[in-house]
Design a protein around this motif. Structure first.
Motif, PDB file in Angstrom:
ATOM      1  N   THR A  45     -21.173 -52.910  17.276  1.00  0.00           N
ATOM      2  CA  THR A  45     -22.630 -53.518  16.781  1.00  0.00           C
ATOM      3  C   THR A  45     -22.757 -54.923  17.031  1.00  0.00           C
ATOM      4  OG1 THR A  45     -22.436 -51.462  15.100  1.00  0.00           O
ATOM      5  CG2 THR A  45     -24.082 -53.406  14.844  1.00  0.00           C
ATOM      6  N   PHE A  48     -23.574 -55.513  20.475  1.00  0.00           N
ATOM      7  CA  PHE A  48     -25.005 -54.955  21.018  1.00  0.00           C
ATOM      8  C   PHE A  48     -25.954 -56.074  20.266  1.00  0.00           C
ATOM      9  CE2 PHE A  48     -28.764 -52.927  19.419  1.00  0.00           C
ATOM     10  CZ  PHE A  48     -29.106 -52.138  20.649  1.00  0.00           C
ATOM     11  N   LEU A  49     -25.873 -56.247  19.103  1.00  0.00           N
ATOM     12  CA  LEU A  49     -26.972 -57.268  18.352  1.00  0.00           C
ATOM     13  C   LEU A  49     -26.776 -58.500  19.079  1.00  0.00           C
ATOM     14  CD1 LEU A  49     -26.751 -56.058  14.612  1.00  0.00           C
ATOM     15  CD2 LEU A  49     -28.624 -55.534  16.401  1.00  0.00           C
ATOM     16  N   THR A  50     -25.626 -59.063  19.372  1.00  0.00           N
ATOM     17  CA  THR A  50     -25.375 -60.392  19.967  1.00  0.00           C
ATOM     18  C   THR A  50     -26.256 -60.476  21.368  1.00  0.00           C
ATOM     19  OG1 THR A  50     -23.442 -60.727  18.857  1.00  0.00           O
ATOM     20  CG2 THR A  50     -23.848 -62.329  20.803  1.00  0.00           C
ATOM     21  N   CYS A  51     -25.913 -59.460  22.146  1.00  0.00           N
ATOM     22  CA  CYS A  51     -26.551 -59.355  23.705  1.00  0.00           C
ATOM     23  C   CYS A  51     -28.020 -59.119  23.581  1.00  0.00           C
ATOM     24  CB  CYS A  51     -25.708 -58.299  24.624  1.00  0.00           C
ATOM     25  SG  CYS A  51     -23.969 -58.985  24.659  1.00  0.00           S
ATOM     26  N   LYS A  52     -28.715 -58.548  22.447  1.00  0.00           N
ATOM     27  CA  LYS A  52     -30.024 -58.345  22.415  1.00  0.00           C
ATOM     28  C   LYS A  52     -30.890 -59.653  22.055  1.00  0.00           C
ATOM     29  CE  LYS A  52     -33.206 -55.418  19.964  1.00  0.00           C
ATOM     30  NZ  LYS A  52     -33.734 -54.702  21.056  1.00  0.00           N
ATOM     31  N   PHE A  53     -30.123 -60.672  21.559  1.00  0.00           N
ATOM     32  CA  PHE A  53     -30.834 -61.836  21.310  1.00  0.00           C
ATOM     33  C   PHE A  53     -30.403 -62.986  22.085  1.00  0.00           C
ATOM     34  CE2 PHE A  53     -31.436 -59.339  17.544  1.00  0.00           C
ATOM     35  CZ  PHE A  53     -32.603 -58.978  17.456  1.00  0.00           C
ATOM     36  N   GLY A  60     -28.671 -56.407  31.119  1.00  0.00           N
ATOM     37  CA  GLY A  60     -29.796 -56.676  30.395  1.00  0.00           C
ATOM     38  C   GLY A  60     -30.219 -58.130  30.581  1.00  0.00           C
ATOM     39  N   TRP A  61     -29.131 -58.825  31.070  1.00  0.00           N
ATOM     40  CA  TRP A  61     -29.669 -60.222  31.582  1.00  0.00           C
ATOM     41  C   TRP A  61     -29.272 -60.704  32.983  1.00  0.00           C
ATOM     42  CZ3 TRP A  61     -31.772 -63.478  27.757  1.00  0.00           C
ATOM     43  CH2 TRP A  61     -31.573 -62.922  26.630  1.00  0.00           C
TER      44      TRP A  61
END
Length: 340
Positions: A45, A48-53, A60-61
């Motif tokens: 988790t 996931f959250l780190t790579c979201k922001f 994704g990047w």
């Protein structure tokens, strides 16, 4: 120095707390397994959250928008049909391969103002969400980062460590070396092992990494061949890559500079030598038009000619090619607009 991500610290503390339950309490195997699963879930988790922001080395990047790259090059890069064709094909073949044999090495050659830096920025913009600002895109400028010939051994150590460290963090990193013709002789060969046909070196795989060299070597040969082509009454767009490739390679290898007698060239480790043709007056006017539009200035043929007249051209009898390409366009536009 990058800012501390307090959310990351919080989640890390939670993982440590859960792990301590296993190490400090005499619990049953079942509880230990549940704790381990919980810790694993929390780590997942967290990621996931780190790579979201925040930027991560994932899809994704780090992307491969070849359609957008080609459209942008066609629309914004003037007079460089060879660059567009060779660059797109080379990058696409490399990045679409499930297991490339070696790192991608593109070597851009030509006179100043032809678009070498411009193209490298467009590549970055379409391979990384954050473009040149990405943590995985690294720019070296020879006169800034390697100014002293006497410190070449120090530079070699720094360069090796920098590349190894960053590729370890992200295998799809991109390294751009500007003014490679001004690098101390022998320095660039320091990274030769990273460009060669090795699956890994000390546990690090460099085969998905991209290296781009920018330099003026070979520019005279490119210009001479372009002029001969023009004198023969042939269209610029009919110049083929094979017509320029040998001239560029010989120029890069034999002219004093970072690639002079380089092992990389001798051992054929450069994926593609990309020639940037000299900019004709008509191409300069296209650059002027782009700059005027970006500044919200109404474009007229009179204004285009007025700005174009401020540049120097050669040969003196033909005034066919701009000596500075499109490099000084923006400041010339600003100067002319102040005078009007």
């Amino acid at each position: 120095m990058k800012p501390i991500h307090y959310f990351n610290v919080y989640l890390l503390l939670q993982v440590v707390s859960l792990s301590s339950v296993v190490s400090l309490e005499p619990v049953t195997t079942g509880i230990a397994v549940v704790t381990a699963v919980a810790a694993s879930t929390l780590v997942a988790t967290h990621k996931f959250l780190t790579c979201k922001f925040y930027e991560c080395c994932n899809e994704g990047w780090v992307k491969s928008n070849f359609t957008g790259m080609k459209e942008t090059l066609i629309r914004k890069l003037h007079g460089q049909h060879l660059v567009i064709d060779v660059t797109i094909k080379s990058l696409k073949a490399h990045l679409k391969s499930r297991q490339p044999e070696k790192a991608m090495v593109l070597s851009f050659h030509g006179w100043t103002g032809g678009g070498k830096n411009f193209v490298s920025r467009i590549i970055a913009d379409h391979l990384f969400v954050k473009g040149m600002e990405s943590e995985f895109v690294h720019l070296f400028v020879a006169t800034l980062h390697f100014p002293h010939e006497s410190k070449i051994e120090t530079y070699k150590d720094q360069l090796r460590e920098w590349i190894k460290g960053n590729v370890t963090l992200c295998a799809k990193s991109m390294f751009i070396f500007d003014e490679i013709d001004k690098m101390p002789h022998g320095l660039i060969d320091t990274i030769k092992p990273y460009l060669d046909y090795y699956q890994e070196i000390n546990g690090v795989d460099y085969r998905r990494t991209i290296f781009i060299f920018l330099g003026n070597t070979g520019g005279n040969s490119i210009t001479q061949k372009s002029l001969e082509h023009w004198r023969d009454g042939k269209k610029r767009e009919d110049i083929q890559f094979k017509d320029m490739e040998e001239a560029v390679i010989l120029g890069a290898y034999n002219q004093k500079g970072g690639l002079w007698h380089s092992d990389m060239i001798r051992q054929n480790l450069v994926s593609a030598f990309v020639p940037f043709l000299p900019m004709e007056r008509r191409h300069v006017k296209m650059c002027i038009q782009d700059d005027l539009k970006s500044k919200g200035i109404f474009v007229t043929e009179e204004l285009l000619s007025k700005v174009a007249d401020e540049l120097q051209y050669f040969p003196s009898d033909l005034k066919l090619y701009s000596k500075s390409g499109c490099k000084r366009i923006s400041e010339k536009v600003d100067l002319i607009m102040e005078e009007l």
